[in-house]
Design a protein around this motif. Sequence first.
Motif, PDB file in Angstrom:
ATOM      1  N   ILE A 299       0.825  -1.206   0.000  1.00 49.58           N
ATOM      2  CA  ILE A 299       0.000   0.000   0.000  1.00 49.58           C
ATOM      3  C   ILE A 299       0.865   1.266   0.000  1.00 49.58           C
ATOM      4  O   ILE A 299       0.459   2.316  -0.451  1.00 49.58           O
ATOM      5  CB  ILE A 299      -0.987  -0.014   1.194  1.00 49.58           C
ATOM      6  CG1 ILE A 299      -2.054   1.042   1.003  1.00 49.58           C
ATOM      7  CG2 ILE A 299      -0.249   0.152   2.498  1.00 49.58           C
ATOM      8  CD1 ILE A 299      -3.206   0.914   1.949  1.00 49.58           C
ATOM      9  N   THR A 300       2.114   1.130   0.471  1.00 53.21           N
ATOM     10  CA  THR A 300       3.047   2.258   0.529  1.00 53.21           C
ATOM     11  C   THR A 300       3.724   2.519  -0.813  1.00 53.21           C
ATOM     12  O   THR A 300       4.493   3.457  -0.939  1.00 53.21           O
ATOM     13  CB  THR A 300       4.121   2.005   1.599  1.00 53.21           C
ATOM     14  OG1 THR A 300       4.738   0.747   1.325  1.00 53.21           O
ATOM     15  CG2 THR A 300       3.521   1.994   2.988  1.00 53.21           C
ATOM     16  N   GLY A 301       3.456   1.662  -1.806  1.00 56.42           N
ATOM     17  CA  GLY A 301       3.986   1.883  -3.141  1.00 56.42           C
ATOM     18  C   GLY A 301       5.117   0.963  -3.555  1.00 56.42           C
ATOM     19  O   GLY A 301       5.465   0.905  -4.730  1.00 56.42           O
ATOM     20  N   GLU A 302       5.719   0.247  -2.608  1.00 57.66           N
ATOM     21  CA  GLU A 302       6.789  -0.671  -2.975  1.00 57.66           C
ATOM     22  C   GLU A 302       6.214  -1.911  -3.648  1.00 57.66           C
ATOM     23  O   GLU A 302       5.076  -2.277  -3.432  1.00 57.66           O
ATOM     24  CB  GLU A 302       7.611  -1.120  -1.752  1.00 57.66           C
ATOM     25  CG  GLU A 302       8.451  -0.045  -1.123  1.00 57.66           C
ATOM     26  CD  GLU A 302       7.714   0.689  -0.028  1.00 57.66           C
ATOM     27  OE1 GLU A 302       6.634   0.224   0.386  1.00 57.66           O
ATOM     28  OE2 GLU A 302       8.213   1.728   0.410  1.00 57.66           O
ATOM     29  N   GLY A 303       7.061  -2.553  -4.423  1.00 55.49           N
ATOM     30  CA  GLY A 303       6.715  -3.819  -5.042  1.00 55.49           C
ATOM     31  C   GLY A 303       7.829  -4.804  -4.765  1.00 55.49           C
ATOM     32  O   GLY A 303       8.960  -4.415  -4.458  1.00 55.49           O
ATOM     33  N   GLY A 304       7.511  -6.078  -4.869  1.00 62.07           N
ATOM     34  CA  GLY A 304       8.527  -7.090  -4.623  1.00 62.07           C
ATOM     35  C   GLY A 304       8.344  -8.295  -5.523  1.00 62.07           C
ATOM     36  O   GLY A 304       7.220  -8.688  -5.829  1.00 62.07           O
ATOM     37  N   VAL A 305       9.462  -8.869  -5.945  1.00 64.01           N
ATOM     38  CA  VAL A 305       9.468 -10.073  -6.763  1.00 64.01           C
ATOM     39  C   VAL A 305      10.434 -11.057  -6.125  1.00 64.01           C
ATOM     40  O   VAL A 305      11.588 -10.704  -5.844  1.00 64.01           O
ATOM     41  CB  VAL A 305       9.921  -9.766  -8.207  1.00 64.01           C
ATOM     42  CG1 VAL A 305      10.040 -11.047  -9.023  1.00 64.01           C
ATOM     43  CG2 VAL A 305       8.978  -8.781  -8.871  1.00 64.01           C
ATOM     44  N   SER A 306       9.971 -12.276  -5.869  1.00 61.42           N
ATOM     45  CA  SER A 306      10.873 -13.314  -5.367  1.00 61.42           C
ATOM     46  C   SER A 306      11.290 -14.184  -6.542  1.00 61.42           C
ATOM     47  O   SER A 306      10.490 -14.445  -7.444  1.00 61.42           O
ATOM     48  CB  SER A 306      10.191 -14.159  -4.283  1.00 61.42           C
ATOM     49  OG  SER A 306       9.055 -14.815  -4.791  1.00 61.42           O
ATOM     50  N   PHE A 307      12.554 -14.608  -6.539  1.00 61.58           N
ATOM     51  CA  PHE A 307      13.037 -15.441  -7.633  1.00 61.58           C
ATOM     52  C   PHE A 307      14.186 -16.323  -7.176  1.00 61.58           C
ATOM     53  O   PHE A 307      14.901 -16.005  -6.235  1.00 61.58           O
ATOM     54  CB  PHE A 307      13.457 -14.591  -8.843  1.00 61.58           C
ATOM     55  CG  PHE A 307      14.657 -13.722  -8.595  1.00 61.58           C
ATOM     56  CD1 PHE A 307      15.932 -14.162  -8.945  1.00 61.58           C
ATOM     57  CD2 PHE A 307      14.525 -12.472  -8.009  1.00 61.58           C
ATOM     58  CE1 PHE A 307      17.042 -13.367  -8.721  1.00 61.58           C
ATOM     59  CE2 PHE A 307      15.623 -11.667  -7.774  1.00 61.58           C
ATOM     60  CZ  PHE A 307      16.894 -12.118  -8.133  1.00 61.58           C
ATOM     61  N   TYR A 308      14.337 -17.436  -7.876  1.00 62.70           N
ATOM     62  CA  TYR A 308      15.359 -18.433  -7.578  1.00 62.70           C
ATOM     63  C   TYR A 308      16.515 -18.277  -8.561  1.00 62.70           C
ATOM     64  O   TYR A 308      16.305 -18.215  -9.766  1.00 62.70           O
ATOM     65  CB  TYR A 308      14.739 -19.823  -7.701  1.00 62.70           C
ATOM     66  CG  TYR A 308      15.687 -20.972  -7.493  1.00 62.70           C
ATOM     67  CD1 TYR A 308      16.281 -21.196  -6.257  1.00 62.70           C
ATOM     68  CD2 TYR A 308      15.965 -21.856  -8.524  1.00 62.70           C
ATOM     69  CE1 TYR A 308      17.126 -22.275  -6.061  1.00 62.70           C
ATOM     70  CE2 TYR A 308      16.806 -22.944  -8.325  1.00 62.70           C
ATOM     71  CZ  TYR A 308      17.391 -23.139  -7.092  1.00 62.70           C
ATOM     72  OH  TYR A 308      18.224 -24.195  -6.888  1.00 62.70           O
ATOM     73  N   GLU A 309      17.721 -18.211  -8.032  1.00 61.12           N
ATOM     74  CA  GLU A 309      18.931 -18.147  -8.848  1.00 61.12           C
ATOM     75  C   GLU A 309      19.539 -19.541  -8.875  1.00 61.12           C
ATOM     76  O   GLU A 309      20.088 -20.004  -7.867  1.00 61.12           O
ATOM     77  CB  GLU A 309      19.917 -17.136  -8.262  1.00 61.12           C
ATOM     78  CG  GLU A 309      21.254 -17.078  -8.955  1.00 61.12           C
ATOM     79  CD  GLU A 309      21.165 -16.649 -10.404  1.00 61.12           C
ATOM     80  OE1 GLU A 309      21.760 -17.344 -11.249  1.00 61.12           O
ATOM     81  OE2 GLU A 309      20.495 -15.639 -10.684  1.00 61.12           O
TER      82      GLU A 309
END
Length: 121
Positions: free
Chosen positions: A5-15
Amino acid sequence: MAHAITGEGGVSFYERRTRTLNLCIFGNFPESPVLERLAADIDSDGRSSVQVSHQSRFCVAYGSGGRLQFATRTGLSEYSIEDVDVGGGWPSLVFDGEGSAHLAHVANGTLKYAKALGSGD
């Protein structure tokens, strides 16, 4: 991908090369994007599910070691990790209206449901 809601976004990923699960956080802040290692020595297919809790913390469900894990971001590159259940394949994470974390995942070919105790607090 999760959106706060604060505007941040996140993506989780596997290396695959390093066998690490990572979280990339982006938004309207000078350090954006921030790349954090959430967990190392992941021995699964690397699938994960990220959401933002009612306390505005990034949370990630993932499988490793034949177990479903639930990670809550507690600070910069700091995570609290809860061992939830046997399985952990194809995790899917959602928060209900009360802020509880609900997880669906696969264990030995069977769809399972679990509830994380921490729920992103």
